[in-house]
Design a protein around this motif. Structure first.
Motif, mmCIF file in Angstrom:
data_model
loop_
_atom_site.group_PDB
_atom_site.id
_atom_site.type_symbol
_atom_site.label_atom_id
_atom_site.label_comp_id
_atom_site.label_asym_id
_atom_site.label_seq_id
_atom_site.Cartn_x
_atom_site.Cartn_y
_atom_site.Cartn_z
ATOM 1 N N THR A 120 -15.175 -36.252 -51.521
ATOM 2 C CA THR A 120 -14.675 -37.076 -50.423
ATOM 3 C C THR A 120 -15.156 -38.515 -50.580
ATOM 4 O OG1 THR A 120 -14.676 -35.161 -48.965
ATOM 5 C CG2 THR A 120 -14.603 -37.321 -47.909
ATOM 6 N N GLU A 121 -16.436 -38.673 -50.918
ATOM 7 C CA GLU A 121 -16.977 -40.022 -51.091
ATOM 8 C C GLU A 121 -16.375 -40.715 -52.313
ATOM 9 O OE1 GLU A 121 -18.615 -43.556 -50.889
ATOM 10 O OE2 GLU A 121 -18.488 -42.100 -49.285
ATOM 11 N N VAL A 122 -16.100 -39.966 -53.365
ATOM 12 C CA VAL A 122 -15.471 -40.560 -54.549
ATOM 13 C C VAL A 122 -14.087 -41.087 -54.167
ATOM 14 C CG1 VAL A 122 -14.540 -40.087 -56.848
ATOM 15 C CG2 VAL A 122 -16.759 -39.153 -56.196
ATOM 16 N N PHE A 123 -13.324 -40.277 -53.425
ATOM 17 C CA PHE A 123 -11.994 -40.703 -52.982
ATOM 18 C C PHE A 123 -12.069 -41.991 -52.168
ATOM 19 C CE2 PHE A 123 -8.922 -40.801 -49.488
ATOM 20 C CZ PHE A 123 -7.744 -40.894 -50.205
ATOM 21 N N TRP A 124 -12.949 -42.015 -51.149
ATOM 22 C CA TRP A 124 -13.044 -43.192 -50.289
ATOM 23 C C TRP A 124 -13.665 -44.367 -51.020
ATOM 24 C CZ3 TRP A 124 -10.309 -44.127 -46.199
ATOM 25 C CH2 TRP A 124 -9.754 -43.054 -45.516
ATOM 26 N N GLY A 125 -14.547 -44.100 -52.000
ATOM 27 C CA GLY A 125 -15.116 -45.169 -52.808
ATOM 28 C C GLY A 125 -14.059 -45.869 -53.649
ATOM 29 N N ILE A 126 -13.162 -45.068 -54.229
ATOM 30 C CA ILE A 126 -12.068 -45.662 -55.008
ATOM 31 C C ILE A 126 -11.093 -46.373 -54.071
ATOM 32 C CG2 ILE A 126 -10.059 -45.110 -56.448
ATOM 33 C CD1 ILE A 126 -11.819 -42.867 -57.679
ATOM 34 N N PHE A 127 -10.800 -45.767 -52.938
ATOM 35 C CA PHE A 127 -9.899 -46.376 -51.955
ATOM 36 C C PHE A 127 -10.463 -47.701 -51.449
ATOM 37 C CE2 PHE A 127 -7.511 -46.071 -47.800
ATOM 38 C CZ PHE A 127 -6.256 -46.200 -48.369
ATOM 39 N N ALA B 299 -19.878 -47.666 -57.939
ATOM 40 C CA ALA B 299 -20.454 -46.720 -56.982
ATOM 41 C C ALA B 299 -19.666 -45.412 -56.961
ATOM 42 C CB ALA B 299 -20.493 -47.338 -55.583
ATOM 43 N N ALA B 300 -18.344 -45.495 -57.039
ATOM 44 C CA ALA B 300 -17.515 -44.278 -57.067
ATOM 45 C C ALA B 300 -17.774 -43.465 -58.330
ATOM 46 C CB ALA B 300 -16.038 -44.640 -56.956
ATOM 47 N N VAL B 301 -17.933 -44.141 -59.458
ATOM 48 C CA VAL B 301 -18.220 -43.442 -60.719
ATOM 49 C C VAL B 301 -19.577 -42.756 -60.648
ATOM 50 C CG1 VAL B 301 -18.740 -43.811 -63.174
ATOM 51 C CG2 VAL B 301 -16.732 -44.871 -62.155
ATOM 52 N N ILE B 302 -20.576 -43.450 -60.134
ATOM 53 C CA ILE B 302 -21.913 -42.855 -60.012
ATOM 54 C C ILE B 302 -21.871 -41.667 -59.057
ATOM 55 C CG2 ILE B 302 -24.257 -43.270 -59.143
ATOM 56 C CD1 ILE B 302 -23.959 -46.152 -60.272
ATOM 57 N N THR B 303 -21.139 -41.805 -57.959
ATOM 58 C CA THR B 303 -21.039 -40.721 -56.980
ATOM 59 C C THR B 303 -20.349 -39.505 -57.575
ATOM 60 O OG1 THR B 303 -20.943 -42.352 -55.210
ATOM 61 C CG2 THR B 303 -20.235 -40.140 -54.654
ATOM 62 N N TYR B 304 -19.419 -39.722 -58.489
ATOM 63 C CA TYR B 304 -18.717 -38.613 -59.129
ATOM 64 C C TYR B 304 -19.695 -37.694 -59.861
ATOM 65 C CZ TYR B 304 -15.524 -36.043 -62.116
ATOM 66 O OH TYR B 304 -14.858 -35.039 -62.756
ATOM 67 N N TRP B 305 -20.784 -38.244 -60.366
ATOM 68 C CA TRP B 305 -21.760 -37.447 -61.104
ATOM 69 C C TRP B 305 -22.601 -36.548 -60.209
ATOM 70 C CZ3 TRP B 305 -23.397 -42.234 -64.337
ATOM 71 C CH2 TRP B 305 -22.457 -42.441 -65.341
ATOM 72 N N ILE B 306 -22.554 -36.740 -58.891
ATOM 73 C CA ILE B 306 -23.311 -35.879 -57.985
ATOM 74 C C ILE B 306 -22.655 -34.501 -57.990
ATOM 75 C CG2 ILE B 306 -23.984 -35.454 -55.584
ATOM 76 C CD1 ILE B 306 -24.021 -38.487 -55.189
ATOM 77 N N ASN C 164 -16.296 -45.181 -45.204
ATOM 78 C CA ASN C 164 -17.215 -44.994 -46.330
ATOM 79 C C ASN C 164 -18.660 -44.931 -45.859
ATOM 80 O OD1 ASN C 164 -17.242 -44.678 -49.101
ATOM 81 N ND2 ASN C 164 -16.120 -46.565 -49.440
ATOM 82 N N SER C 165 -19.024 -45.814 -44.963
ATOM 83 C CA SER C 165 -20.391 -45.878 -44.457
ATOM 84 C C SER C 165 -20.763 -44.601 -43.702
ATOM 85 C CB SER C 165 -20.548 -47.093 -43.554
ATOM 86 O OG SER C 165 -21.865 -47.188 -43.089
ATOM 87 N N SER C 166 -19.834 -44.081 -42.920
ATOM 88 C CA SER C 166 -20.122 -42.849 -42.182
ATOM 89 C C SER C 166 -20.300 -41.668 -43.137
ATOM 90 C CB SER C 166 -19.020 -42.554 -41.163
ATOM 91 O OG SER C 166 -17.807 -42.250 -41.810
ATOM 92 N N ILE C 167 -19.540 -41.645 -44.212
ATOM 93 C CA ILE C 167 -19.693 -40.582 -45.209
ATOM 94 C C ILE C 167 -21.053 -40.710 -45.896
ATOM 95 C CG2 ILE C 167 -18.783 -39.623 -47.362
ATOM 96 C CD1 ILE C 167 -15.994 -40.590 -46.379
ATOM 97 N N HIS C 168 -21.465 -41.945 -46.219
ATOM 98 C CA HIS C 168 -22.782 -42.165 -46.817
ATOM 99 C C HIS C 168 -23.876 -41.632 -45.902
ATOM 100 C CE1 HIS C 168 -21.623 -45.765 -49.583
ATOM 101 N NE2 HIS C 168 -21.329 -44.611 -50.122
ATOM 102 N N SER C 169 -23.795 -41.959 -44.627
ATOM 103 C CA SER C 169 -24.817 -41.519 -43.678
ATOM 104 C C SER C 169 -24.884 -39.995 -43.622
ATOM 105 C CB SER C 169 -24.535 -42.082 -42.291
ATOM 106 O OG SER C 169 -24.619 -43.480 -42.320
ATOM 107 N N PHE C 170 -23.728 -39.348 -43.603
ATOM 108 C CA PHE C 170 -23.699 -37.886 -43.599
ATOM 109 C C PHE C 170 -24.342 -37.323 -44.862
ATOM 110 C CE2 PHE C 170 -21.530 -34.119 -45.228
ATOM 111 C CZ PHE C 170 -21.900 -33.193 -44.263
ATOM 112 N N LEU C 171 -24.003 -37.898 -46.016
ATOM 113 C CA LEU C 171 -24.528 -37.379 -47.276
ATOM 114 C C LEU C 171 -26.038 -37.562 -47.394
ATOM 115 C CD1 LEU C 171 -21.729 -38.461 -49.763
ATOM 116 C CD2 LEU C 171 -22.230 -36.159 -48.926
#
Length: 174
Positions: A2-9, A133-140, A53-60
């Motif tokens: 979800t974060e990768v999607f919103w990071g790219i968006f 940031a989206a690429v780095i998040t993809y590795w999670i 994006n920020s709300s997803i970060h906080s959740f994660l």
């Protein structure tokens, strides 16, 4: 995911803004009404996407924090967020000031003279930062979540099927 999607968006408003500010006749010929409209559209769309994006970060941050270290994890997140904003502010000021200037005089007194180029360069740097940031998040590794949008699952999570699950599925098929 979800974060990768919103990071790219998140890259789209800044990338579109870069192109519009750099190449649009509105900005080249300084047509104030259309410049204002473009800037409003770019800033509002970026703000909405960034808020999601920020709300997803906080959740994660809370999701991945150890039960006994939630306060430390959240504090570290906000500390690193503040440091990132400080470095981003300094970096964007440097980019804005020196974009379009002479590389020989980068640290001298020859800054770029075109604010339009400086602003476009800052937006491009933001686009590249969001993409990184989206690429780095993809590795999670998070195989149990999938891609969700509200109550809907867009991409189902990867399910690990054990031997007992396989037998149960075979029984259901017969």
């Amino acid at each position: 995911m979800t974060e990768v999607f919103w990071g790219i968006f998140n890259c789209y408003p800044t990338l579109i803004g870069t192109i519009v500010i750099y190449a649009s006749e509105s900005f080249i010929q300084y047509q104030l009404p259309s410049m204002t409209a473009w800037l409003a559209i770019i800033i509002i769309s970026f703000a909405v996407i960034f808020a999601i994006n920020s709300s997803i970060h906080s959740f994660l941050v809370v999701k991945y924090a150890a039960r006994d270290k939630v306060a430390v994890s959240v504090g570290f997140y906000y500390m690193s967020n503040a440091l990132g904003r400080l470095l981003g502010t300094l970096g964007s000021g440097f980019i804005f000031t020196y974009a379009g200037g002479s590389l020989e005089n980068l640290f001298g007194y020859n800054p770029g003279m075109d604010a339009r180029i400086g602003f476009a360069a800052c937006l491009l740097a933001g686009t590249l930062s969001s993409a990184l940031a989206a690429v780095i998040t993809y590795w999670i590794k998070d195989e149990d979540a999938g891609l969700k949008c509200g109550n809907w699952t867009i991409i189902s999570p990867i399910e690990k099927i054990g031997e007992s699950d396989k037998e149960e599925q075979e029984m259901q098929m017969t």
